[in-house]
Design an enzyme around this catalytic site. Structure first.
Site, short mmCIF file in Angstrom:
data_model
loop_
_atom_site.label_atom_id
_atom_site.label_comp_id
_atom_site.label_asym_id
_atom_site.label_seq_id
_atom_site.Cartn_x
_atom_site.Cartn_y
_atom_site.Cartn_z
N LYS A 97 28.00 4.22 -95.17
CA LYS A 97 28.55 5.35 -94.86
C LYS A 97 28.88 6.00 -96.28
O LYS A 97 29.45 5.26 -97.27
CB LYS A 97 30.06 4.66 -94.32
CG LYS A 97 30.71 5.59 -93.07
CD LYS A 97 31.65 4.95 -92.45
CE LYS A 97 32.65 5.74 -91.71
NZ LYS A 97 33.86 5.02 -91.31
O1 G3P Z 1 36.74 7.10 -87.90
C1 G3P Z 1 37.40 7.44 -88.67
C2 G3P Z 1 38.89 6.87 -88.66
O2 G3P Z 1 39.00 5.50 -88.96
C3 G3P Z 1 40.02 7.49 -89.32
O3 G3P Z 1 40.88 7.76 -88.23
O4 G3P Z 1 43.10 7.87 -87.34
O5 G3P Z 1 42.94 7.54 -89.62
O6 G3P Z 1 42.28 9.57 -88.83
P1 G3P Z 1 42.29 8.29 -88.49
#
Ligand code: G3P
Length: 271
Positions: A97
């Site tokens: 990633k």
């Molecule tokens: O897939 C990306 C994720 O882990 C981020 O999620 O909810 O922190 O924006 P969030």
């Protein structure tokens, strides 16, 4: 649409694979920190190398994304190669990633370092998941550089639009895919009216020009965003474990269970 679990928590990952609903795993440094801290709180020691190897084995040959922590092109490419060499032999399922742009601010000089690292690794046939995508044009450049997965962050775009509009919101609260009107204008971020709209625009570009990359809808916080990711043609959606569980819940399902259970005749039950 493939469903990945967005987690570095081995118990959650195991459960999602046992249920047969997971087609891969995405991790990031924040998710890994959360998972490691949870284990440490339970008094367990975490050997990160064997912990990650266990995740790769549980994922049974489906893609598992491991994120780099370096922030310059050379560093990210070297770290990506190292992670791939160290972990891919375990189950042949490692994706590296890489952030689409590792700059921390406008006047940093590293805006193209993500693209450079993606290009380097892709040339060496190391599959890349390009992360932190917030515009369709970032997705386009990452696809051209060879990224296999393009990860637009839907929830965080909704956060940005909601924050700019002022007022308080709960991050898991649904934000309409068609956006919201305010004083006759649709709120948005440079022509993107919601997180799902971002996913939709990325999918349209990728399909229209037949790129091999797949759009991986990320930062999804509620079941309706998952449904809409599928409706707009996302190839993959990565979901926190809680969202996977919430996808099954509906009051009419409970009510139906209650009435059907009450109506069971003993003759039928005993068959
Ligand atoms: O897939 C990306 C994720 O882990 C981020 O999620 O909810 O922190 O924006 P969030």
């Amino acid at each position: 649409m493939k469903i990945f679990i967005d987690s570095a928590d081995l118990d959650e990952i195991k459960q999602a694979f046992e249920w047969g609903v997971a087609d891969g795993v995405t991790t990031n440094p924040s998710l890994l920190k959360k998972a490691v801290e949870k284990r440490k709180e339970k008094g367990e020691k975490v050997d990160i190398k064997s912990y990650l190897a266990e995740i790769l084995k549980v994922a049974k040959g489906t893609p598992v994304s491991l994120e780099v922590t370096k922030t310059d092109a050379k560093g990210m490419a070297e770290q990506g190669r190292k992670l791939f060499k160290m972990f891919n032999p375990v189950a042949n399922n490692v994706y590296i990633k890489i952030p689409v742009n590792p700059a921390f601010k406008e006047d940093d000089k590293t805006h193209f370092d993500g693209i450079e690292a993606i290009r380097e690794l892709s040339k060496e046939k190391i599959p890349v998941n390009c992360t932190l995508i917030f515009t369709p044009e970032q997705a386009l450049l990452a696809a051209k550089a060879g990224a296999k997965f393009l990860s637009p962050f839907a929830g965080r775009i909704d956060d940005l639009i909601r924050t700019n509009a002022g007022g308080k919101f709960d991050k898991t609260e649904y934000y309409p895919m068609e956006g919201k009107e305010e004083k006759g204008d649709t709120l948005g971020d440079n022509g993107v009216v919601s997180g799902i709209d971002l996913v939709r625009q990325c999918v349209q570009i990728i399909e229209q020009y037949r790129f091999e990359s797949e759009v991986l809808a990320a930062s999804l916080r509620n079941p309706r965003q998952v449904r809409e990711s599928a409706l707009v043609g996302a190839h993959i959606a990565t979901l926190p474990f809680e969202v996977i569980k919430d996808m099954l819940k509906h009051p009419k399902t409970y009510e139906g269970m209650d009435s059907f259970t009450k109506d069971i005749v003993p003759e039928y039950e005993e068959l």
